[in-house]
Design a protein around this motif. Structure first.
Motif, PDB file in Angstrom:
ATOM      1  N   TYR A 186       0.834  -1.197   0.000  1.00  0.00           N
ATOM      2  CA  TYR A 186       0.000   0.000   0.000  1.00  0.00           C
ATOM      3  C   TYR A 186       0.874   1.254   0.000  1.00  0.00           C
ATOM      4  O   TYR A 186       0.629   2.202  -0.724  1.00  0.00           O
ATOM      5  CB  TYR A 186      -0.891   0.053   1.244  1.00  0.00           C
ATOM      6  CG  TYR A 186      -2.143  -0.772   1.161  1.00  0.00           C
ATOM      7  CD1 TYR A 186      -3.266  -0.293   0.524  1.00  0.00           C
ATOM      8  CD2 TYR A 186      -2.206  -2.024   1.752  1.00  0.00           C
ATOM      9  CE1 TYR A 186      -4.429  -1.039   0.468  1.00  0.00           C
ATOM     10  CE2 TYR A 186      -3.363  -2.776   1.705  1.00  0.00           C
ATOM     11  CZ  TYR A 186      -4.471  -2.281   1.062  1.00  0.00           C
ATOM     12  OH  TYR A 186      -5.615  -3.012   1.010  1.00  0.00           O
ATOM     13  N   MET A 196       2.417   2.015  -3.374  1.00  0.00           N
ATOM     14  CA  MET A 196       1.460   2.516  -4.363  1.00  0.00           C
ATOM     15  C   MET A 196       1.003   3.926  -4.018  1.00  0.00           C
ATOM     16  O   MET A 196       0.809   4.766  -4.897  1.00  0.00           O
ATOM     17  CB  MET A 196       0.240   1.598  -4.415  1.00  0.00           C
ATOM     18  CG  MET A 196       0.542   0.197  -4.889  1.00  0.00           C
ATOM     19  SD  MET A 196      -0.981  -0.732  -5.015  1.00  0.00           S
ATOM     20  CE  MET A 196      -0.350  -2.380  -5.254  1.00  0.00           C
ATOM     21  N   ILE A 245      -0.581   3.684 -12.874  1.00  0.00           N
ATOM     22  CA  ILE A 245      -0.656   4.414 -11.611  1.00  0.00           C
ATOM     23  C   ILE A 245      -2.114   4.639 -11.214  1.00  0.00           C
ATOM     24  O   ILE A 245      -2.468   4.519 -10.044  1.00  0.00           O
ATOM     25  CB  ILE A 245       0.162   5.715 -11.712  1.00  0.00           C
ATOM     26  CG1 ILE A 245       1.635   5.331 -11.854  1.00  0.00           C
ATOM     27  CG2 ILE A 245      -0.030   6.574 -10.487  1.00  0.00           C
ATOM     28  CD1 ILE A 245       2.529   6.449 -12.263  1.00  0.00           C
ATOM     29  N   PHE A 274      -3.173   1.539  -9.685  1.00  0.00           N
ATOM     30  CA  PHE A 274      -2.700   1.468  -8.297  1.00  0.00           C
ATOM     31  C   PHE A 274      -3.668   2.200  -7.379  1.00  0.00           C
ATOM     32  O   PHE A 274      -4.010   1.708  -6.298  1.00  0.00           O
ATOM     33  CB  PHE A 274      -1.321   2.098  -8.166  1.00  0.00           C
ATOM     34  CG  PHE A 274      -0.202   1.151  -8.475  1.00  0.00           C
ATOM     35  CD1 PHE A 274      -0.396  -0.215  -8.417  1.00  0.00           C
ATOM     36  CD2 PHE A 274       1.050   1.620  -8.814  1.00  0.00           C
ATOM     37  CE1 PHE A 274       0.636  -1.089  -8.706  1.00  0.00           C
ATOM     38  CE2 PHE A 274       2.087   0.760  -9.103  1.00  0.00           C
ATOM     39  CZ  PHE A 274       1.877  -0.594  -9.049  1.00  0.00           C
ATOM     40  N   VAL A 275      -4.094   3.390  -7.812  1.00  0.00           N
ATOM     41  CA  VAL A 275      -5.042   4.157  -7.003  1.00  0.00           C
ATOM     42  C   VAL A 275      -6.312   3.333  -6.799  1.00  0.00           C
ATOM     43  O   VAL A 275      -6.842   3.244  -5.686  1.00  0.00           O
ATOM     44  CB  VAL A 275      -5.358   5.507  -7.685  1.00  0.00           C
ATOM     45  CG1 VAL A 275      -6.461   6.229  -6.951  1.00  0.00           C
ATOM     46  CG2 VAL A 275      -4.121   6.366  -7.740  1.00  0.00           C
ATOM     47  N   VAL A 302      -6.594   0.064  -6.872  1.00  0.00           N
ATOM     48  CA  VAL A 302      -6.334  -1.069  -5.987  1.00  0.00           C
ATOM     49  C   VAL A 302      -6.253  -0.603  -4.534  1.00  0.00           C
ATOM     50  O   VAL A 302      -6.758  -1.260  -3.625  1.00  0.00           O
ATOM     51  CB  VAL A 302      -5.037  -1.784  -6.429  1.00  0.00           C
ATOM     52  CG1 VAL A 302      -4.598  -2.783  -5.390  1.00  0.00           C
ATOM     53  CG2 VAL A 302      -5.250  -2.469  -7.755  1.00  0.00           C
ATOM     54  N   VAL A 303      -5.630   0.558  -4.318  1.00  0.00           N
ATOM     55  CA  VAL A 303      -5.523   1.073  -2.954  1.00  0.00           C
ATOM     56  C   VAL A 303      -6.911   1.404  -2.414  1.00  0.00           C
ATOM     57  O   VAL A 303      -7.240   1.093  -1.267  1.00  0.00           O
ATOM     58  CB  VAL A 303      -4.617   2.324  -2.932  1.00  0.00           C
ATOM     59  CG1 VAL A 303      -4.759   3.063  -1.625  1.00  0.00           C
ATOM     60  CG2 VAL A 303      -3.167   1.919  -3.132  1.00  0.00           C
ATOM     61  N   GLY A 319      -8.850  -2.011  -1.974  1.00  0.00           N
ATOM     62  CA  GLY A 319      -8.266  -2.982  -1.053  1.00  0.00           C
ATOM     63  C   GLY A 319      -7.467  -4.000  -1.833  1.00  0.00           C
ATOM     64  O   GLY A 319      -7.986  -4.600  -2.772  1.00  0.00           O
ATOM     65  N   ILE A 320      -6.192  -4.181  -1.465  1.00  0.00           N
ATOM     66  CA  ILE A 320      -5.331  -5.068  -2.234  1.00  0.00           C
ATOM     67  C   ILE A 320      -5.814  -6.512  -2.140  1.00  0.00           C
ATOM     68  O   ILE A 320      -6.119  -6.991  -1.062  1.00  0.00           O
ATOM     69  CB  ILE A 320      -3.874  -4.971  -1.743  1.00  0.00           C
ATOM     70  CG1 ILE A 320      -3.363  -3.554  -1.947  1.00  0.00           C
ATOM     71  CG2 ILE A 320      -2.993  -5.954  -2.478  1.00  0.00           C
ATOM     72  CD1 ILE A 320      -1.938  -3.369  -1.535  1.00  0.00           C
ATOM     73  N   TYR A 341      -6.735  11.547  -6.512  1.00  0.00           N
ATOM     74  CA  TYR A 341      -5.773  11.320  -5.437  1.00  0.00           C
ATOM     75  C   TYR A 341      -6.334  11.821  -4.119  1.00  0.00           C
ATOM     76  O   TYR A 341      -6.058  11.256  -3.057  1.00  0.00           O
ATOM     77  CB  TYR A 341      -4.448  11.993  -5.780  1.00  0.00           C
ATOM     78  CG  TYR A 341      -3.922  11.534  -7.117  1.00  0.00           C
ATOM     79  CD1 TYR A 341      -3.322  10.282  -7.236  1.00  0.00           C
ATOM     80  CD2 TYR A 341      -4.089  12.296  -8.256  1.00  0.00           C
ATOM     81  CE1 TYR A 341      -2.886   9.837  -8.459  1.00  0.00           C
ATOM     82  CE2 TYR A 341      -3.649  11.857  -9.480  1.00  0.00           C
ATOM     83  CZ  TYR A 341      -3.044  10.626  -9.584  1.00  0.00           C
ATOM     84  OH  TYR A 341      -2.621  10.160 -10.791  1.00  0.00           O
ATOM     85  N   MET A 352      -8.520   9.164  -3.014  1.00  0.00           N
ATOM     86  CA  MET A 352      -7.720   8.098  -2.400  1.00  0.00           C
ATOM     87  C   MET A 352      -7.330   8.462  -0.979  1.00  0.00           C
ATOM     88  O   MET A 352      -7.422   7.642  -0.058  1.00  0.00           O
ATOM     89  CB  MET A 352      -6.467   7.858  -3.244  1.00  0.00           C
ATOM     90  CG  MET A 352      -5.557   6.799  -2.681  1.00  0.00           C
ATOM     91  SD  MET A 352      -4.029   6.683  -3.614  1.00  0.00           S
ATOM     92  CE  MET A 352      -3.143   8.090  -2.967  1.00  0.00           C
ATOM     93  N   ALA A 353      -6.903   9.734  -0.784  1.00  0.00           N
ATOM     94  CA  ALA A 353      -6.503  10.162   0.554  1.00  0.00           C
ATOM     95  C   ALA A 353      -7.679  10.065   1.526  1.00  0.00           C
ATOM     96  O   ALA A 353      -7.522   9.621   2.675  1.00  0.00           O
ATOM     97  CB  ALA A 353      -5.969  11.594   0.508  1.00  0.00           C
ATOM     98  N   LEU A 383      -8.280   6.547   2.470  1.00  0.00           N
ATOM     99  CA  LEU A 383      -7.226   6.082   3.380  1.00  0.00           C
ATOM    100  C   LEU A 383      -7.454   6.558   4.799  1.00  0.00           C
ATOM    101  O   LEU A 383      -7.187   5.841   5.755  1.00  0.00           O
ATOM    102  CB  LEU A 383      -5.879   6.623   2.920  1.00  0.00           C
ATOM    103  CG  LEU A 383      -5.216   5.839   1.847  1.00  0.00           C
ATOM    104  CD1 LEU A 383      -3.904   6.475   1.512  1.00  0.00           C
ATOM    105  CD2 LEU A 383      -5.013   4.423   2.322  1.00  0.00           C
ATOM    106  N   GLY A 424      -8.315   0.086   2.536  1.00  0.00           N
ATOM    107  CA  GLY A 424      -9.177   0.103   1.367  1.00  0.00           C
ATOM    108  C   GLY A 424     -10.585  -0.358   1.701  1.00  0.00           C
ATOM    109  O   GLY A 424     -10.845  -0.854   2.791  1.00  0.00           O
TER     110      GLY A 424
END
Lengths: 327, 304
Positions: free
Chosen positions: A127, A130, B224, B227-228, B230-231, B234-235, B285, B288-289, B292, B298
């Motif tokens: 995590y 990424m 990328i 990646f966002v 997936v984050v 949740g991986i 982003y 995403m923040a 988080l 996630g």
């Protein structure tokens, strides 16, 4: 340990000797290459604190590198066009003084590291990789779509910024500045790794539960390390912008993050002089492979694969001949 | 109104494509514990294979088949030669080795095809607009992409929940040693999962290649974004990847459309456009923040 010290001395001395010889034999291009090595090594020294000591795999250090670069670009562009940076709440003018630019670069990249770190350190492992990558990319797109300072085209600065008592446009004098800063950063990094904080940081890498059990907060330790790491890389960004007299969003790109990481790993993770060795090797390879083939990054990729798969511990690890703890 | 529906569909299309990328990433991470930066290169391989074959044969469909085959083959070869050695390594080695793979793939492709972008035509059957109920005109091809992506999502769901391979994949996620002990050929399973993820990425590359240009470096921005996704999701969670992909696709597309309009209500047009587009480029982003802060692992990830 002794062999590593001798090797460190060789790298430190070599990085000084090459431009001096180039100066005597009048090869300014070589001096510029050495300056580039010193600056990129400085960025690596920054990352190495988070990565080598703290085990924080940040793939977003281009964010700090770029912020440092833009700190220089924005201040110098206002000085160059004689416009004010802000008029409210008080008037701030641009500047061409390196010292002020460095302070601003350190402060702004530190602030960014604090915010990005506070968010991304809530997680760990994949995590974290990424997320740091994503935040770097966020600033990249911001720099591209913000038209005030050049946007996609970047921002040229016509004259290198000044340092009291030196002519910074003279390659050897500018090199001296970067070399001294690199030396200071290496000194700081070596003191840091032996300090109480550094020991605690390495402990959070190896066993965070235990660190917590003895009453310290791994989060705070990691965040502090991330902050210091980001600030050093930010300073390198300001110097890099000054070297090129040009700032562009590519300083923020994920390739930059990857390359800074490559410096650290090529040289040897967690080794004090790893970034110096790595950056020097990288620039040499770029120069040498670039001379024999236009697609030199193809060969670089193969070499890098070989290093990761077969020569763990990087250049210094291989030369010293001891596997570096890799946890 | 028409414009908003069009933008919603564009967001859906982006989301579906991101899902194809993110599904492979999250499967590979969930089953093998590997973080693969070179996933974007497989997307690029798919796009180039499609463009090259479609140009040579004149058939887009042969190109799509070629993209699946080329990406799956590239994935399998990379897994057998390089990735296999990385499962037992830490994330740092994985990041570095897959970064090296990006360099090899990108420069190798530049070597083979040159630096100029290739162009891929939308197949004749799907060119032009289609009229949706309510009189809205929308690109037939983009609509087909949405349909194809949703079909694959359903297929993937069926594969993972209903088939023997899916059972093995899920077992591999929860306990690698145990299923190896039960006699499943784990290294073959890994190669299959990796090739499957690669084929999905290659397929996405081929489909997107027809609306954008096919060029070196096209994979990394998408990587990328994935990646966002997936984050956020949740991986390791394919469901999370689906929800995350739609969220990211919608946020990005609507942000680009609505934010300049929003700032235009109280700013002059030119600065509204610049502030709006700058903020819009950061919107996913920020999303995403926010996720988080609320859930560090996630939306559908296991607690960490």
């Amino acid at each position: 340990m002794l062999r590593e010290r001798i090797l460190n001395f060789v790298f430190a001395f070599g990085l000084l000797a090459v431009p001096l010889i180039a100066y005597v034999s009048d090869a300014p291009f070589v001096i510029t290459l050495a300056t580039k090595v010193a600056i990129l090594a400085l960025a690596g020294v920054g990352l190495n604190i988070a990565l080598g000591l703290g085990g924080l795999i940040s793939l977003g250090h281009a964010a700090f590198f770029g912020i440092g670069g833009y700190a220089m670009g924005i201040l110098a562009s206002h000085a160059q066009s004689y416009t004010l940076l802000t008029t409210w709440p008080f008037e701030i003018a641009g500047t061409k003084s390196m010292l002020i630019i460095w302070v601003v670069a350190l402060a702004s990249s530190g602030l960014a590291a604090l915010i990005i770190g506070a968010l991304s350190l809530r997680t760990s492992g994949a995590y974290f990789i990424m997320i740091t990558l994503a935040f770097g990319q966020m600033l990249f797109f911001f720099a591209i779509s913000w038209p005030a300072y050049g946007g996609e085209d970047g921002l040229p600065i016509y004259l290198r910024n000044g340092f009291p008592g030196l002519n910074t446009l003279d390659p050897i004098q500018f090199f001296t500045i970067t070399y001294v800063i690199l030396g200071l950063a290496l000194f700081l990094s070596s003191r840091l790794s032996k300090s109480r904080f550094g020991l605690a940081l390495q402990a959070t890498r190896q066993n965070p539960e235990r660190v917590e059990a003895v009453g310290m907060r791994p989060f705070n330790i990691r965040l502090t390390a991330f902050l210091i790491s980001g600030m050093i890389t930010g300073l390198a960004g300001a110097l890099f912008a000054d070297l090129n007299r040009f700032v562009s969003p590519s300083m923020f790109s994920w390739q930059t993050s990857g390359e800074i990481m490559v410096f650290v790993i090529l040289g040897g993770v967690g080794r004090l002089y790893g970034p110096v060795a790595g950056a020097a090797l990288f620039i040499l390879l770029e120069h040498w492979l670039g001379g024999i083939n236009d697609y030199w990054q193809f060969l670089l990729g193969l070499i890098l694969l070989g290093v990761v798969l077969f020569a763990r511990g990087g250049l210094i690890g291989t030369l010293v001949g001891r596997e570096v703890a890799h946890d | 109104m028409t414009l908003i529906i069009e933008q919603l569909l564009n967001g859906l299309q982006l989301g579906v494509m991101l899902f194809l990328m993110a599904a492979g990433l999250t499967l590979v991470f969930g089953v093998m514990g590997l973080i693969n930066l070179a996933h974007g290169s497989l997307y690029m391989v798919g796009a180039f294979a499609c463009a090259a074959v479609a140009t040579a044969t004149g058939s887009f469909w042969l190109g799509v088949i070629a993209s699946l085959a080329a990406a799956a083959a590239a994935g399998a070869i990379v897994e057998l030669v390089v990735i296999r050695r990385l499962y037992s390594r830490d994330h740092l080695d994985q990041v570095l080795a897959t970064f090296a793979l990006i360099l090899v793939f990108s420069e190798g492709t530049r070597w083979l095809f040159g630096s100029f972008p290739l162009f891929l035509d939308v197949p004749a059957a799907f060119s032009g607009p289609v009229t949706l109920p309510g009189g809205i005109e929308y690109s037939r091809y983009r609509l087909a992409i949405i349909a194809a992506g949703l079909l694959i999502a359903v297929g993937l769901y069926a594969l993972i929940t209903k088939t023997r391979l899916g059972i093995r994949i899920r077992a591999g996620e929860s306990d690698r040693e145990m299923i190896a002990a039960l006699g499943v050929d784990i290294s073959k399973l890994y190669t299959i999962v990796f090739a499957l993820g690669a084929a999905l990425a290659g397929f996405a590359g081929a489909l997107v290649g027809a609306i954008q240009s096919v060029q070196v470096g096209m994979g990394e921005p998408v990587l990328i974004l994935a990646f966002v996704v997936v984050v956020i999701g949740g991986i390791g969670s394919v469901k999370g990847a689906f929800v995350g992909a739609l969220l990211v696709g919608m946020t990005d597309t609507l942000g680009r459309f609505l934010l300049p309009v929003f700032f235009g209500t109280f700013m002059d047009p030119s600065s509204a456009t610049s502030v709006g587009s700058a903020l819009a480029s950061m919107s996913i982003y920020i999303l995403m923040a926010l996720v988080l802060v609320a859930k560090p692992s996630g939306l559908y990830g296991d607690a960490i």
